[in-house]
Design a protein around this motif. Structure first.
Motif, mmCIF file in Angstrom:
data_model
loop_
_atom_site.group_PDB
_atom_site.id
_atom_site.type_symbol
_atom_site.label_atom_id
_atom_site.label_comp_id
_atom_site.label_asym_id
_atom_site.label_seq_id
_atom_site.Cartn_x
_atom_site.Cartn_y
_atom_site.Cartn_z
ATOM 1 N N THR A 1 7.810 -1.264 4.013
ATOM 2 C CA THR A 1 6.598 -1.373 3.207
ATOM 3 C C THR A 1 5.426 -1.563 4.143
ATOM 4 O O THR A 1 5.566 -2.148 5.217
ATOM 5 N N GLY A 2 4.293 -1.056 3.743
ATOM 6 C CA GLY A 2 3.113 -1.184 4.587
ATOM 7 C C GLY A 2 1.970 -1.844 3.864
ATOM 8 O O GLY A 2 1.713 -1.558 2.693
ATOM 9 N N MET B 1 -2.165 -2.766 10.456
ATOM 10 C CA MET B 1 -1.188 -2.775 9.361
ATOM 11 C C MET B 1 -0.052 -3.741 9.614
ATOM 12 O O MET B 1 0.216 -4.127 10.747
ATOM 13 N N ILE B 2 0.629 -4.087 8.511
ATOM 14 C CA ILE B 2 1.821 -4.916 8.625
ATOM 15 C C ILE B 2 2.969 -4.168 7.953
ATOM 16 O O ILE B 2 2.875 -3.788 6.788
ATOM 17 N N ASP C 1 0.825 -1.206 0.000
ATOM 18 C CA ASP C 1 0.000 0.000 0.000
ATOM 19 C C ASP C 1 0.864 1.263 0.000
ATOM 20 O O ASP C 1 0.481 2.267 -0.559
ATOM 21 N N PHE C 2 1.997 1.185 0.655
ATOM 22 C CA PHE C 2 2.917 2.317 0.592
ATOM 23 C C PHE C 2 4.341 1.842 0.909
ATOM 24 O O PHE C 2 4.527 0.755 1.477
ATOM 25 N N VAL C 3 5.299 2.607 0.457
ATOM 26 C CA VAL C 3 6.700 2.242 0.666
ATOM 27 C C VAL C 3 7.456 3.470 1.174
ATOM 28 O O VAL C 3 7.352 4.550 0.594
ATOM 29 N N VAL C 4 8.177 3.290 2.248
ATOM 30 C CA VAL C 4 8.982 4.378 2.792
ATOM 31 C C VAL C 4 10.453 4.042 2.570
ATOM 32 O O VAL C 4 10.910 2.962 2.950
#
Lengths: 1165, 201
Positions: free
Chosen positions: A1111-1112, A1089-1090, A1025-1028
């Motif tokens: 990563t989420g 979330m994971i 869903d998103f990447v930091v």
């Protein structure tokens, strides 16, 4: 008294042995009953469709009529024959060399053949095959077409080629007249790849377009028209395997011409098709289960890649269903040394199959003996028997026809066959696990990389230089022995590899890739397209090896003893190895010829030997390619140790060094005077079982596994506090005492400090003593007392209902960290000595997991157990003998593992223990000595196995879809199966399965090459869903103990720490802050979330080990609107007065705020 | 709450009585800043017979790393805006990372059983906390201010100030424990334990 005790012991011993024997027999009976049911189901599934059979039979009848219409011919000489076919659409498929016009005096002719059905279709033992099956139609040439001496010099074969061409020409004509050619295609092919045996093949065009009542396209049958010679037309004795039947002119008259066994076999067998059909048919009539057993044999062989094709031209040929059925029939008629029957007519198909397998596995019919029989069914006294005389070639000799049934089976293929038979026998004797699908249902030949350990491709340059090298070696004598240059080449390659690699390998197969055996009827032989001007019938050659793990990486190829007068062996050795050969004195004082090799971290020693000998003995121009092994081995992190790039992947020195350092420390602590004396100090971490992703490197404290966990236990005491915080404080008091003594007595060498430990949830008072040794290693000591378990269990019973699952989880964590870890480490360490490639394979698997950001979610122990599957439970494959083989088998297993319905039950024993134990029972059965008893006790018993299965069933009763626990992984160490796999988020488990599936699929579709291997290790960040993206200030790769091969050694060593900082606070500067960040993010957003990241920033954190990603994944439940509740545990925003939705923006802000100093980029979906 | 969402009717109170308290979020370079983002806190007067929990506000969804100081600071800002004052005494049961969900010590000790019932009956769900005020009037003042604030116009919404950890914060997890402190801690705890044990006997 002593005697009595002894006696009673004996009695109880034998009673136990008897009990085990009975239990075993019962289990075997049970197993064979299960097997029977499975066989019934299988046989039913592969049954030929009756409608299809009727359909093709209808065609065969019509076809028979057509054959009758072919007109007889007039006898023709060679010139007349050639001119007859000139300008016609059919060529004569003459075998090489074709008859010379000048010297060919014999005549060619065609008279109507005798037509009959042979093979499995005739015998009604055929099965449905997805790719279609063939029907063999025999056309026997009339006697009058032959002369007595026609068996010589290919004469009968040339006559047959003309016969076939004439037949084909008229058949085509007749088919066209009847308009059958609209849906039929006909072409020449070599039956069983034998270039001496051209046949005609009829197939329906692969299309539904042609509507014709005789079109049998849907049945997938094809028809082989085989031209045979009349029975006993030639004097069999003259065609014995050791006779020469192709005369050639030679300069030297003293040496006899070589035997032409392949040619002799081809001629003789062409006159014996029908007699073997009768032989088998008679036996089938007498033996009820014959048909079923031969179906089992067919499947067993097919799944292993064996067929009736001639093995001399490469591949796994020489033993197909025909040979299996003949062997079975021979054993039903005798087969023992005194002609005693090995199999009985009343046997079940299971017993027949097992009997044949056991015979293949245990009797030598190559070097020590052979099997002889009479195929003549009118000869009533015909018994078959085993004769202790070996011909150095696999032999089942038919005294009636003088044919060795196994003429097509090469020695090296015989060894492979025997090897599989042994493996299968072990599986059949396994009373604990159900091996049916491994024996019959898995096609192990589908991927060379799974079936073999190492593969080398020999590629020929386009300028033809390699070919001319080989052609120059292919003399007339070689030609009559090997028939084709391809056969000669295969033979040559096998011989040099066997001599060169000797005990480094257990088996080898040489395959001609792109070998063609079919060709159009207007061609004389298959079209060769390797390269312009090429004369070889293949694209390239593939050498496939199974490794002997004990020997494969040895540095010295030891040759014969050196003596003043050169022995034959030493001359051979020296000339074989040339400049590589040297003399060397060994420890025992002997001087031997030998070759010295060097190991490398990127390639096995074999990869140095193979190109050397191919270049020396086949052709210098051949390019030997094995990029895959190198690529995989280079994926393993290279430790920053002296000469590490020259160290074999099997070298365990780095692990032994840390163990040695621990042993020294162990002695110091054991001798300490403490209020309670030390009972045990047990290492429980990865380096002690050779499974740490990075090899242990001194002072490499950025490695997350640098501090190795150690469990310390004191002698029993009643004084441990009866409350957990106080208990932990008391433990810390002991550790403080140890630290005090260590500092005062060894402070100059050892450093130590205390740290908080968070491995047990809710127990915030655990302290560990971290000790740094003078050798540069770190150990983390924690104390285990007999009180711990009691207290954790008490907590569960005291807790309110809602908190019970959390406390049960705490108990599991405690058990796995403090108790099971001891057993796990001991077992893996112990058995991994027998599975040499386990260590590099599991380390590569861990790297793969960390590339895909999964390492943080999976326990090392779980990963190690899953990785052990292809080793301890290797059937139907072999124990992995290369890094890529083991790694790919793990991926394949995960991809196929339906964890919802299947537990993974591992029998963690060494390979020989498992094998010998089974062999013993299979041969003796009644005598169980103490050694066997011991081995039996080490292996999982049926009862234990069943108990584990029932644990699994109970677990699935409450959690049928595996929402809470996916991977049930049990062994004797952990029958519960949940110790290391609870707490894995469902999304992570399914991702692991999905990634493995993608990987296997990728390899299946695109094969293994440099690009696909890179793709295997590329994380798919788009799926989240998103990447930091994060960057840490310090480069952590070198301080994790890792270098890259290309890096300049001295340069990197400057950066690598060579001591511990004086102020131990500074250690933390080189540790990974991202690990803590992700840990706390997962704790904060546990419910919704994971978060995943690379756990090994030194390995997967970019060129310098200073980059990471988080990563989420938002759990699906939280992606939609929900009702506002007090206990929703979720960062939300209101939608209306009753409903809320996940406040993603706010969460992203929190993540950005939380990672503020580290974040470089935030990718949103 | 994006600008477009703003146009739809803003929710100020949930049906079960929780006041919705919005905070504007600070902008971050790494995040798209097309529109303002908000965090929502939910609050309600806490009703309990427990003596400890009088004059409390039950809050849900505190922002990241909220502590007593940050909650004091933001409430005083809000109160000031609506010309009132309120004093916070404590922030209770704020267990952001779930470290204290279970008290193993209580659950394993027979000696500490006297408090066990009270502690064990006390159960606050994750992501909630109690803000304890010094007295009833403080609580009421604050509650009234919050009610007004929840309906305030967009421009009047305060910006939340996160307590951002630094790299050092994360690296500190790896730092050695102070040995002297550890010794003292062990000593104190064990002597206390012994004392209790003796008392129990």
């Amino acid at each position: 008294d002593e005697e009595t005790t002894h006696k009673s012991k004996n009695v109880s011993g034998s009673t136990a042995a008897y009990d085990i024997h009975v239990a075993r027999e019962t289990a075997e009976l049970f197993q064979s009953n299960i097997f029977k049911l499975q066989i019934d189901e299988l046989v039913e599934q592969v049954k030929l469709n009756d409608k299809h059979v009727l359909k093709v039979e209808k065609f065969l009848h019509r076809f028979y009529d057509l054959i009758q219409q072919i007109p007889d011919w007039e006898e023709k000489n060679i010139t007349e024959t050639l001119s007859y076919f000139k300008g016609k659409s059919v060529s004569i498929p003459f075998v090489d060399p074709k008859p010379a016009v000048a010297s060919t005096n014999y005549k060619f002719n065609y008279k109507a053949p005798e037509v009959s059905l042979i093979g499995s279709f005739a015998l009604k033992t055929g099965i449905y095959q997805p790719q279609g099956s063939s029907i063999d139609v025999l056309l026997t040439m009339p006697k009058e077409l032959f002369e007595k001496k026609d068996f010589l010099n290919l004469r009968c074969l040339h006559k047959r080629s003309v016969y076939l061409a004439y037949f084909t020409y008229h058949l085509k004509d007749l088919l066209a007249k009847d308009k059958l050619d609209e849906f039929l295609t006909i072409e020449y092919s070599y039956l069983h790849d034998d270039p001496l045996l051209p046949i005609l093949t009829l197939k329906c065009k692969a299309s539904d377009e042609y509507k014709h009542e005789l079109n049998f396209y849907k049945t997938k049958f094809s028809i082989n028209l085989i031209i045979g010679f009349p029975y006993k037309i030639f004097e069999s004795k003259k065609l014995l395997p050791n006779k020469n039947c192709i005369r050639i002119a030679k300069e030297d008259n003293d040496t006899p011409l070589p035997a032409t066994s392949l040619y002799n076999y081809s001629v003789l067998s062409a006159s014996a098709y029908e007699s073997y059909l009768k032989y088998l048919y008679k036996c089938k009539k007498q033996t009820e289960a014959f048909r079923e057993a031969s179906i089992l044999g067919r499947l067993w062989l097919q799944q292993r890649g064996f067929s009736s094709k001639i093995s001399q031209s490469g591949g796994l040929g020489g033993f197909g269903t025909f040979e299996f059925s003949i062997l079975m029939t021979v054993l039903l008629n005798g087969g023992g040394e005194n002609g005693n029957k090995i199999l009985l007519h009343g046997f079940s198909s299971y017993q027949l199959f097992k009997g044949v397998i056991k015979y293949l596995a245990t009797m030598d019919i190559c070097t020590e003996g052979h099997l002889q029989f009479h195929s003549d069914i009118t000869y009533t006294a015909a018994v078959s028997k085993y004769v202790r005389e070996g011909f150095q070639t696999p032999t089942i000799f038919d005294k009636s026809t003088k044919i060795n049934i196994l003429s097509k089976l090469s020695v090296s293929n015989y060894n492979i066959l025997k090897f599989y038979a042994k493996e299968t026998l072990s599986m059949l004797n396994d009373v604990v696990q159900d091996r049916f699908s491994n024996i019959f249902l898995t096609n192990i030949g589908r991927s060379d990389q799974l079936k073999y350990d190492l593969c080398y491709d020999l590629k020929f340059p386009t300028n033809g230089s390699a070919e001319s090298d080989i052609i120059s070696k292919f003399t007339a004598t070689e030609r009559i022995k090997y028939i084709t240059i391809e056969n000669f080449l295969v033979h040559k390659i096998i011989s040099v590899i066997k001599y060169a690699l000797s005990d480094r390998i257990t088996n080898l197969e040489v395959q001609l890739v792109g070998h063609r055996s079919t060709f159009a009827t207007n061609k004389r032989k298959p079209l060769i397209t390797m390269s312009p001007g090429s004369q070889f019938n293949f694209d390239h050659i593939r050498i496939k090896l199974l490794i002997n793990q004990e020997e494969s990486e040895k540095l010295i190829t030891k040759g014969p003893l050196h003596s003043e007068q050169a022995s034959h062996a030493s001359v051979l050795f020296k000339s074989f190895w040339g400049p590589k050969s040297s003399l060397r004195r060994f420890k025992d004082g002997s001087i031997n010829h030998c070759c010295l090799w060097t190991t490398s971290s990127s390639e096995p020693v074999i990869s140095s030997i193979v190109p050397f000998i191919i270049s020396r003995h086949i052709s210098e121009a051949i390019h030997v390619d094995n990029i895959i092994t190198k690529k995989f081995q280079n994926l393993l992190p290279l430790p920053n140790l002296a000469a590490s790039s020259k160290t074999s992947v099997l070298n365990m020195t780095s692990f032994f060094n840390i163990k040695k350092s621990f042993d020294d420390l162990y002695k110091i602590i054991f001798r300490m005077k403490l209020p309670l004396s030390v009972k045990s100090i047990l290492p429980v971490d990865t380096s002690f079982r050779y499974t740490s992703l990075c090899q242990p490197v001194p002072f490499a404290y950025s490695d997350p596994k640098f501090f190795q966990n150690i469990i310390l236990e004191f002698e029993t005491s009643q004084k441990w506090p009866d409350e957990i915080t106080s208990l932990e404080k008391a433990k810390t008091a002991f550790l403080l005492k140890i630290e005090e003594q260590l500092t005062s007595e060894h402070g100059t060498k050892y450093k130590s400090f205390f740290a908080r430990d968070e491995s047990i949830p809710f127990n915030l008072d655990v302290t560990t003593l971290n000790i740094l040794t003078p050798e540069g290693y770190g150990f983390k000591f924690r104390i285990l007392t007999e009180r711990d378990e009691v207290l954790y269990l008490r907590a569960i019973s005291n807790a309110r209902k809602e908190a019970t699952p959390a406390l049960e989880n705490t108990f599991l964590e405690f058990t796995s960290t403090y108790l099971a870890s001891i057993r796990h480490t001991r077992t893996i360490e112990n058995i991994s000595h027998s599975y040499q490639f386990y260590s590099p394979v599991v380390r590569l698997f861990k790297k793969w997991l960390d590339c895909h950001l999964l390492m943080g979610h999976l326990k090392d122990e779980l990963i190690e157990l899953i990785a052990m599957k292809p080793f301890t439970d290797h059937y139907p494959y072999c124990i992995p003998g290369s890094v890529e083989n083991g790694f790919l088998k793990i991926l394949k297993f995960i991809a196929q593992w339906n964890w919802k319905d299947e537990p993974l039950i591992l029998d963690l024993v060494k390979p020989d223990a498992a094998y010998e134990d089974q062999m013993e029972v299979s041969i003796g059965g009644s005598e169980i000595n103490s050694e066997t008893m011991k081995k039996l006790s080490e292996k999982l018993t049926l009862a234990q196995y069943k108990a584990i299965q029932s644990n699994f069933r109970n677990l699935r009763k409450d959690d049928p879809n595996g929402i809470h626990l996916q991977f049930f992984v049990a062994s004797k160490n952990d029958p519960s199966g949940i110790l290391y796999s609870s707490n894995i988020p469902l999304a992570i488990a399914t991702r692991l399965t999905a990634l493995a599936k993608v990987a296997v699929n990728l390899i299946q579709t695109h094969g293994l090459n440099s690009q696909t291997i890179d793709l295997l290790f590329a994380p798919g960040l788009k799926d989240y869903d998103f990447v930091v993206h994060l960057k840490v200030p310090n480069k952590l790769k070198i301080s994790s103990g890792i270098i890259t091969q290309s890096e300049f050694k001295n340069l990197t060593n400057i950066d690598a720490p060579s001591s511990f900082p004086t102020d131990l606070n500074e250690l933390s500067q080189k540790m990974d802050p991202t690990y803590q960040l992700v840990k706390y993010l997962n704790m904060k957003y546990k419910n919704t979330m994971i978060f995943s990241s690379h756990k090994y920033i030194g390995v997967n954190g970019g060129t310098y080990g200073n980059e990471n990603v988080i990563t989420g994944l938002i759990k699906p439940l939280y992606k939609k609107q929900m009702k506002f509740k007090v206990n929703m545990d979720c960062n939300t925003k209101p939608v209306d007065a009753e409903s809320v939705i996940l406040n993603k923006e706010s969460i992203y802000h929190e993540i950005a705020a939380f990672s503020s100093d580290l974040i470089v980029k935030f990718d949103l979906d | 709450m994006s600008d477009t969402e703003q146009k739809t009717k803003r929710v100020t109170t949930m049906k079960n009585g929780f006041i919705v308290i919005p905070f504007k979020l600070p902008s971050f370079d790494v995040l798209p800043s097309k529109h303002s983002c908000y965090h929502y806190l939910f609050a309600k007067k806490h009703e309990s017979n427990n003596e400890n929990e009088q004059n409390c506000l039950f809050v849900m969804n505190l922002p990241l790393l909220t502590n007593l100081d940050s909650i004091k600071s933001i409430t005083s800002q809000i109160c000031e805006k609506y010309d009132t004052v309120s004093h916070i005494e404590n922030l209770m049961y704020n267990d952001e990372f779930g470290l204290n969900e279970v008290d193993l010590s209580v659950l394993t000790s027979d000696l500490m059983a006297e408090n066990q019932d009270i502690i064990e009956k006390r159960f606050t769900p994750r992501n909630t906390a109690l803000v304890k005020f010094v007295d009833k009037s403080s609580l009421n003042n604050c509650l009234n201010a919050l009610k007004k604030y929840s309906t305030a116009s967009k421009s009047d919404i305060f910006e939340w100030k996160y307590n951002s950890p630094s790299i050092e914060t994360f690296i500190n997890f790896y730092r050695p424990l102070d040995v002297e402190y550890l010794k003292e801690d062990v000593h104190t705890h064990l002597s206390l334990f012994e004392q209790r044990e003796q008392q129990a006997q």
